[in-house]
Design a protein around this motif. Structure first.
Motif, short mmCIF file in Angstrom:
data_model
loop_
_atom_site.label_atom_id
_atom_site.label_comp_id
_atom_site.label_asym_id
_atom_site.label_seq_id
_atom_site.Cartn_x
_atom_site.Cartn_y
_atom_site.Cartn_z
N GLY A 1 95.51 65.21 109.58
CA GLY A 1 96.65 64.39 109.21
C GLY A 1 96.20 62.96 108.95
N PRO A 2 97.10 62.05 108.59
CA PRO A 2 96.74 60.66 108.32
C PRO A 2 96.11 60.00 109.55
N GLY A 3 95.05 59.27 109.34
CA GLY A 3 94.39 58.57 110.43
C GLY A 3 93.11 57.89 109.94
N GLN A 4 92.42 57.25 110.86
CA GLN A 4 91.21 56.50 110.54
C GLN A 4 90.13 56.84 111.55
N PHE B 1 72.78 61.36 116.66
CA PHE B 1 73.00 61.77 118.04
C PHE B 1 73.28 60.55 118.91
N ALA B 2 74.26 60.73 119.87
CA ALA B 2 74.69 59.69 120.82
C ALA B 2 75.59 58.65 120.17
N SER B 3 76.08 58.91 118.96
CA SER B 3 77.05 57.99 118.35
C SER B 3 78.44 58.29 118.89
N MET B 4 79.31 57.28 118.83
CA MET B 4 80.69 57.41 119.30
C MET B 4 81.62 57.28 118.10
N ALA B 5 82.68 58.18 118.08
CA ALA B 5 83.67 58.15 117.01
C ALA B 5 85.01 57.72 117.60
N SER B 6 85.63 56.79 116.94
CA SER B 6 86.97 56.32 117.33
C SER B 6 87.96 56.79 116.29
N VAL B 7 88.95 57.62 116.71
CA VAL B 7 89.93 58.21 115.81
C VAL B 7 91.30 57.62 116.14
N ALA B 8 91.96 57.01 115.14
CA ALA B 8 93.30 56.45 115.28
C ALA B 8 94.22 57.17 114.31
N CYS B 9 95.19 57.93 114.85
CA CYS B 9 96.12 58.70 114.02
C CYS B 9 97.34 57.84 113.72
N GLU B 10 97.88 57.99 112.53
CA GLU B 10 99.04 57.19 112.13
C GLU B 10 100.33 57.76 112.70
N SER C 1 87.83 69.75 120.29
CA SER C 1 88.20 71.05 119.74
C SER C 1 89.53 70.91 119.01
N GLY C 2 89.69 71.72 117.97
CA GLY C 2 90.93 71.71 117.22
C GLY C 2 90.99 70.59 116.21
N PRO C 3 91.86 70.72 115.22
CA PRO C 3 92.03 69.65 114.23
C PRO C 3 92.56 68.38 114.87
N LEU C 4 92.20 67.25 114.33
CA LEU C 4 92.62 65.94 114.82
C LEU C 4 93.73 65.39 113.94
N CYS C 5 94.64 64.63 114.57
CA CYS C 5 95.77 63.99 113.87
C CYS C 5 96.64 65.03 113.14
N VAL C 6 96.85 66.17 113.81
CA VAL C 6 97.68 67.22 113.21
C VAL C 6 99.14 66.75 113.17
N SER C 7 99.78 66.99 112.00
CA SER C 7 101.19 66.57 111.83
C SER C 7 101.97 67.74 111.24
#
Length: 640
Positions: free
Chosen positions: A193-196, A215-224, A249-255
C-alpha cells in the motif's frame, strides 16, 4: 538599517560556506559491495581517511562491471546540488603509487597498486600514458567529462597526477569514490500500500532506492494509511549461511482500499484478493512461498544456480536444501558454493618437474631428459651422442642428462660451446723441445727434420752425422777432410698425421743438446743455389758434387749412391724451404746494394753540379796573355 543589512550578508556567506562543506553523496549497491560517490574537494590522503572512518577504502575498479557500478553512482551525484562545471572533473579512486616506485609501462596498472588488498588486476582504462617519475607519490582519479554526450553509458577514464596537499586537493578535483564490502545483501522491501521506505546502511548512507541492501542495514517503513504515520523498523539479517533476509513477514502497508491493485499487493508473483478486501500472496507452479509470505522460491533449490564457478548444484532429499560438488582437480572453498583448484604438485607426483594447471597438472623433464619409462611422469636420459645427432666434431661421451666432447691427440677443444677441435701446434708449444733440430707441425701431429750434413736417427727425433759429403773438404761442418758432410735436409715421418694431409711446414733451426755428434752452434755452409737441382725421383733432391783430380773417385761415387738412398719424401720440404730462404736473402741483399749504389751515384752527381754553380767568374776570364817573341826583343836591343 545598515546593521541589519550587514547581518543578512553575514548569514548568507555562512550559509554558502555551509553548502560548500556539505558532503553530497550518492550510493549504488550490487553484488557484495556498495559504492558511494562524494562531492567534496579533498586531497587523496584525506579522501582515503574519510572512507576508512566509515569502514571502507577509496574504490577499486578491477572489472568493467565494477566500473559501471561506479559510473552509476557518479551519474546519481550529478542530480544532487549545484551542477558541475563543463570540464574534466576528477574524482579520486584507490589506485596509487608510493614515492620511490617507478612506473612500468609493460603492466596493466603501470606500477600502481590498489589500496586495501594491494592485488593487481588486468582491467585498466587509462586516458593517456602515465608520467614516468619515481620521486613523488602519484594518485589516480576518474575523469567525469560533462561535455561528452552519453555520460551515463560511457566509462570514466583514468588519469594520474599529484596526490594533493592539505587545503589543495589538486587540479579539477571535485570529489572521490568509496567502496564498502559486505558478506551478503537483502532484497529491497516491497509495500502492499502507499508508504515510504528509507534504508540506512552500516556506512551511514541513507537512500530510498537501493537495488540491493547490504547486510546489517536498517529499513524504516512509514505507511500513509493507518498507524498514524508511525514508522516500522526492519533489520537485514543472515537467517542461514549465505542467506540474507528481513526480520518481517507478510506484505507491508496493506490497505483494504487498494487490495491487490497497489503494487500487486506487495507480492513477488501472484496476489489473490479475498471477499472482504483482504488479499494474500501466492506462487506459480514449481515455486513455493517463503516465510515472509511475500517472496517465492523455486521448489528446486538449484534452479537459481546457487553454486558458482566449476561447482555443480545437487538438490537435497526434501527439496529445500542443496549441496555443491566440484569436478576432479577442484575442491570447495570456504563458502561451500564455489570451487578452487587443487595443487597436485604439492604431493610430488612427478619424477622431475611438476607444473600445476587448472583442475590438473603435467610432468616435465629437465634439460637432457625426455618423457619415457614404464611409470607415468618418468623421464629417461637423452643420448646426445647418438649416431647422426652428435654435436661434437670428434669424440662425444654421453652422461646422465648431458654430454661432453673430447678431441684426439694433437687437438684441443675450441668454440664457444666446446664442441669443436683445433689443431695443436706442438712445435710452438714445446718451443723446440720435441726435436733435436727442425720441427714441422702437421694436422694433429708433427715431424722432425735435420740440417744439411746431418741425418735423422731411427728414433725420428735425433740427428746424427752423415756418412757422405758433397762439398769440398774445407767446408765440412766438422772442419775435417772426411767428405761425410750432407748438404740436404733429413725429415722424419715417425709421428703420422691422423688426416694424412701434407702439412705446411715451418722450419726452426735449433742446436741439439742430446747427441754429441751434432755440436751446438756449428757453422753451416751450403753450396751455391745453382748447384742444387731436383732429381728424377719425385720428392728427392740431388746435390752434384765437385770433382777433384784425386784418387777418391770410387769412394765418392759410392758416397753419392748412399746419399741418394738416404733421401726421403719428407726431407724434400725442408730442402726446398731452406733453398727458398737462401735465394730470397741473396736477392734482398742485392737489391739493397743496388739501391745504395744508385743513391751514392746520384748524390755525387748532384754535388758536382752544385760546385760548378758556386765558382766565381771575372772579366779577365775572357782574355789570354800572349808571350813576347824573342826575335823582336833582340832587334830592339841597341847594344847587340
Amino acid at each position: 538599517m545598515a546593521s541589519s543589512a550587514g547581518l543578512l550578508l553575514l548569514l548568507l556567506s555562512i550559509q554558502s560556506r555551509a553548502v560548500n562543506t556539505i558532503d553530497q553523496e550518492a550510493v549504488v549497491c550490487a553484488g557484495a559491495a556498495c559504492y558511494t560517490a562524494h562531492r567534496r574537494k579533498l586531497n587523496a590522503e584525506d579522501a582515503q581517511l574519510h572512507c576508512s572512518k566509515k569502514g571502507g577504502n577509496l574504490a577499486t575498479v578491477k572489472s568493467e562491471e565494477e566500473a559501471r557500478h561506479i559510473q552509476g553512482a557518479l551519474t546519481q551525484l550529478l542530480l544532487l546540488g549545484a551542477p558541475l562545471p563543463e570540464r574534466q572533473n576528477k574524482f579520486w579512486i584507490g589506485l596509487q603509487r608510493e614515492k620511490g616506485n617507478c612506473s612500468d609501462s609493460s603492466l596493466p596498472l603501470k606500477g600502481f597498486s590498489w589500496l586495501g588488498d594491494g592485488e593487481a588486476s588486468q582491467y585498466n582504462n587509462w586516458y593517456k600514458e602515465v608520467k614516468n617519475t619515481c620521486i613523488q607519490r602519484r594518485c589516480v582519479s576518474l575523469i567525469l567529462d560533462l561535455s561528452v554526450p552519453g555520460l551515463a553509458s560511457s566509462l570514466s577514464k583514468w588519469v594520474d597526477g599529484p596526490c594533493g596537499q592539505s587545503g589543495f586537493p589538486g587540479s579539477n578535483i571535485e570529489g572521490f569514490v568509496c567502496k564498502f564490502s559486505f558478506k551478503g545483501m537483502c532484497r529491497p522491501l516491497t509495500l502492499g500500500g502507499p508508504g515510504q521506505v528509507n534504508y540506512t546502511t552500516p556506512f551511514q548512507a541513507t537512500s530510498s532506492s537501493l537495488q540491493a541492501v547490504p547486510f546489517a542495514s536498517m529499513a524504516s517503513v512509514a505507511c500513509e494509511d493507518g498507524d498514524e504515520g508511525r514508522p516500522h523498523y526492519f533489520l537485514c539479517k543472515e537467517k542461514a549461511p549465505s542467506v540474507f533476509d528481513w526480520d518481517s513477514s507478510g506484505p507491508l502497508c496493506v490497505s483494504p482500499k487498494f487490495s491487490c491493485d497497489f503494487n500487486n499487493g506487495g507480492c513477488q508473483q501472484d496476489c489473490f484478493e479475498g471477499g472482504d478486501g483482504s488479499f494474500r500472496c501466492g506462487c506459480r507452479p514449481g515455486f513455493r512461498l517463503l516465510d515472509d509470505l511475500v517472496s517465492c522460491a523455486s521448489r528446486n533449490p538449484c534452479s537459481s544456480s546457487p553454486c558458482g564457478g566449476e561447482a555443480t548444484c545437487f538438490p537435497g532429499s526434501l527439496g529445500t536444501d542443496f549441496t555443491c560438488h566440484c569436478p576432479p582437480g577442484y575442491q570447495l572453498d570456504s563458502t561451500q558454493r564455489d570451487c578452487v583448484d587443487v595443487d597436485e604438485c604439492q604431493d610430488n607426483p612427478c619424477a622431475q618437474d611438476c607444473v600445476n594447471t587448472p583442475g590438473s597438472f603435467r610432468c616435465e623433464c629437465w634439460v637432457g631428459f625426455e618423457p619415457g619409462g614404464p611409470e607415468e611422469g618418468a623421464c629417461v636420459d637423452v643420448d646426445e651422442c647418438a649416431p647422426g645427432h652428435s654435436p661434437c666434431a670428434q669424440s662425444c661421451t654421453n652422461t646422465e642428462g648431458s654430454f661432453y666432447c673430447s678431441c684426439e691427440e694433437g687437438y684441443e677443444l675450441a668454440g664457444e660451446d666446446g664442441t669443436q677441435c683445433l689443431d695443436v701446434d706442438e712445435c710452438e708449444v714445446q718451443q723446440g723441445g720435441l726435436c733435436d733440430s727442425l720441427c714441422f707441425n702437421t694436422e694433429g701431429s708433427f715431424r722432425c727434420g735435420c740440417l744439411p750434413g746431418w741425418e735423422l736417427d731411427t728414433n725420428g727425433v735425433s740427428c746424427t752425422g752423415g756418412p757422405t759429403s758433397l762439398g769440398p773438404p774445407s767446408r765440412s761442418p766438422l772442419g775435417e777432410d772426411t767428405g761425410n758432410g750432407e748438404e740436404g735436409l733429413q725429415s722424419s715421418a715417425t709421428v703420422p698425421s691422423p688426416s694424412g694431409d701434407n702439412p705446411e711446414a715451418t722450419s726452426m733451426v735449433a742446436p741439439s743438446n742430446r747427441r754429441p755428434s751434432l755440436p751446438a752452434r756449428v757453422p753451416i755452409s751450403l753450396p751455391p743455389p745453382e748447384m742444387l737441382a731436383p732429381s728424377e725421383t719425385p720428392g728427392v733432391w740431388m746435390e752434384p758434387s765437385t770433382h777433384h783430380p784425386t784418387a777418391t773417385t770410387g769412394h765418392r761415387e759410392s758416397a753419392g749412391e748412399d746419399f741418394t738412398a738416404k733421401q726421403s719424401d719428407q726431407g724434400t720440404d725442408g730442402q726446398q724451404l731452406l733453398l727458398f730462404y737462401i735465394l730470397g736473402t741473396v736477392v734482398a741483399i742485392l737489391l739493397l746494394l743496388a739501391l745504395a749504389l744508385g743513391l751514392l751515384v746520384c748524390r755525387k752527381r748532384r754535388a758536382k753540379r752544385e760546385e760548378k754553380k758556386q765558382q766565381p767568374q771575372s772579366a779577365a776570364d775572357s782574355y789570354a796573355w800572349v808571350p813576347e817573341r824573342a826575335e823582336s826583343r833582340a832587334t830592339e836591343n841597341p847594344y847587340r
